[in-house]
Design a protein around this motif. Sequence first.
Motif, short mmCIF file in Angstrom:
data_model
loop_
_atom_site.label_atom_id
_atom_site.label_comp_id
_atom_site.label_asym_id
_atom_site.label_seq_id
_atom_site.Cartn_x
_atom_site.Cartn_y
_atom_site.Cartn_z
N ILE A 37 0.85 -1.19 0.00
CA ILE A 37 0.00 0.00 0.00
C ILE A 37 0.88 1.24 0.00
N ILE A 38 0.54 2.21 -0.86
CA ILE A 38 1.19 3.52 -0.87
C ILE A 38 0.08 4.53 -0.61
N ALA A 39 0.18 5.25 0.50
CA ALA A 39 -0.88 6.16 0.90
C ALA A 39 -0.38 7.61 0.89
N ARG A 40 -1.15 8.47 0.25
CA ARG A 40 -0.78 9.89 0.20
C ARG A 40 -1.40 10.62 1.39
N ALA A 41 -0.56 11.43 2.05
CA ALA A 41 -0.99 12.28 3.15
C ALA A 41 -0.73 13.73 2.75
N GLY A 42 -0.99 14.67 3.65
CA GLY A 42 -0.68 16.07 3.37
C GLY A 42 -1.92 16.91 3.16
N GLY A 71 4.01 15.21 -13.53
CA GLY A 71 3.76 16.14 -12.45
C GLY A 71 2.44 15.78 -11.80
N LEU A 72 2.47 15.42 -10.51
CA LEU A 72 1.28 14.92 -9.83
C LEU A 72 0.88 15.80 -8.65
N ARG A 73 -0.44 15.93 -8.44
CA ARG A 73 -0.93 16.72 -7.33
C ARG A 73 -1.87 15.93 -6.41
N MET A 74 -2.33 14.76 -6.85
CA MET A 74 -3.26 13.98 -6.04
C MET A 74 -2.87 12.51 -5.92
N ILE A 75 -2.55 11.88 -7.03
CA ILE A 75 -2.24 10.45 -7.03
C ILE A 75 -0.87 10.23 -6.39
N PRO A 76 -0.72 9.22 -5.53
CA PRO A 76 0.57 8.95 -4.91
C PRO A 76 1.70 8.79 -5.93
N SER A 77 2.86 9.37 -5.62
CA SER A 77 4.00 9.34 -6.54
C SER A 77 4.57 7.94 -6.72
N GLY A 78 4.23 7.04 -5.82
CA GLY A 78 4.73 5.68 -5.94
C GLY A 78 3.97 4.83 -6.94
N PHE A 79 3.16 5.46 -7.80
CA PHE A 79 2.34 4.73 -8.78
C PHE A 79 3.16 3.82 -9.69
N VAL A 80 4.46 4.10 -9.84
CA VAL A 80 5.29 3.29 -10.74
C VAL A 80 5.42 1.85 -10.26
N HIS A 81 5.19 1.63 -8.95
CA HIS A 81 5.12 0.25 -8.46
C HIS A 81 3.70 -0.24 -8.72
N THR A 82 3.54 -0.94 -9.83
CA THR A 82 2.21 -1.29 -10.31
C THR A 82 1.49 -2.34 -9.48
N GLY A 83 2.19 -2.93 -8.52
CA GLY A 83 1.54 -3.92 -7.66
C GLY A 83 0.94 -3.33 -6.40
N ALA A 84 1.06 -2.01 -6.23
CA ALA A 84 0.59 -1.39 -5.00
C ALA A 84 -0.81 -0.82 -5.14
N ARG A 85 -1.54 -0.86 -4.05
CA ARG A 85 -2.82 -0.17 -3.95
C ARG A 85 -2.52 1.28 -3.57
N LEU A 86 -3.10 2.23 -4.27
CA LEU A 86 -2.80 3.65 -4.09
C LEU A 86 -3.97 4.31 -3.35
N LEU A 87 -3.69 4.82 -2.16
CA LEU A 87 -4.75 5.37 -1.33
C LEU A 87 -4.48 6.84 -0.98
N ILE A 88 -5.56 7.59 -0.75
CA ILE A 88 -5.47 8.98 -0.34
C ILE A 88 -6.15 9.09 1.02
N GLY A 89 -5.40 9.50 2.04
CA GLY A 89 -5.91 9.52 3.40
C GLY A 89 -7.00 10.54 3.64
N ALA A 90 -7.77 10.32 4.70
CA ALA A 90 -8.91 11.17 5.03
C ALA A 90 -8.51 12.61 5.32
N GLY A 91 -7.26 12.81 5.72
CA GLY A 91 -6.79 14.16 6.03
C GLY A 91 -6.47 15.00 4.81
N VAL A 92 -6.52 14.40 3.63
CA VAL A 92 -6.14 15.09 2.39
C VAL A 92 -7.38 15.68 1.72
N LEU A 93 -7.26 16.92 1.26
CA LEU A 93 -8.32 17.54 0.48
C LEU A 93 -8.29 16.99 -0.95
N VAL A 94 -9.45 16.67 -1.49
CA VAL A 94 -9.53 16.11 -2.84
C VAL A 94 -10.26 17.07 -3.77
#
Length: 340
Positions: A31-36, A53-76
């Motif tokens: 799991i790669i989770a974006r905070a901030g 250039g990314l503003r929302m999706i986790p930068s670790g997207f290049v690891h294609t086996g990971a689930r990409l999550l955005i935490g509740a503390g992050v504005l979407v």
Amino acid sequence: MTCNILVGGGWGDEGKGKCITYLCYHDEPEIIARAGVGPNAGHSVEFNGEKYGLRMIPSGFVHTGARLLIGAGVLVDPEVFHYELDYLNKYNVKQRTFADYRCAIIEEEHKQQDKASDHLYKKIGSTGTGCGPANRDRALRTVKQAQDMESMEGFTTDVPLEVNTALDEGKDVFIEGSQGFGLSLYYGTYPFVTSKDTTASSMSADVGVGPTRIDDVIVVFKSYITRVGEGPFPSEMQPEEAEKMGLEEFGTVTGRKRRIGLFDMEMAKESCMINGATQIALTCVDRLYPSCERVTEYSDLSGEIKRFVEEIEDATKVPVTIISTGPDLKDTIDLREELI
């Protein structure tokens, strides 16, 4: 099982995107989770000769086996979110990217209010992405959540439950922060800061992980320091001097020219202390010392660079474990095994 957090040690723009990409690609967390804060922070990623250039999706997207999550503390911002899903389509991100259902939503009115505010947009130097007004409405308990938006249907989940279940099952989790220590609403150069705290403690809370579950806190510093927008900058140099050194830079989100300064050791010490740093990643060493460009072995670095690294370690009492010598993933010196 490991759960690591990476945060910026300066005013953002430290090279977090490169470090996140490297660590996630090589360590392969489940799991790669974006905070901030939200889409006011841009991460630059260079992978296989392409730049993103990314503003929302986790930068670790290049690891294609990971689930990409955005935490509740992050504005979407749903518009940015869906744009990046399409933008990164070849990495199959639509099938593995989810925001917490409690994420606060940035609406058009927030962006308009941000840009219309002389205090935020002109004095403070806001990015105009609506984050400040959205966090204001969040504090007032009037903001909409991701679960309320039709555009987010099918793209929400319970991030804390997923992350903590993964840790219980012995899986690895990587939490990527945004912005930098100097922009913290609590500890930064107030009032020239962002609209929430940006330290590792808040990054942990953003994705719903308790402090006892964190193994390492990696703080990223650039070999020189930069800042976009207004605010104090003790080590700032004149633009002419920066250009002469080849250190001209522009912000990922705003395109604004960055202010440039020498490495601030006092700020680094405070950043490491408040973040509880266990490791330091040092980026853009090749920009400051061109002779080390693309070097991949510590032994091949010049004595001058090694002394610089030792000075940082002596001052902060934290080991430098990652040294970036160029934009590509392979332009990296990885010293983490020496800690084992």
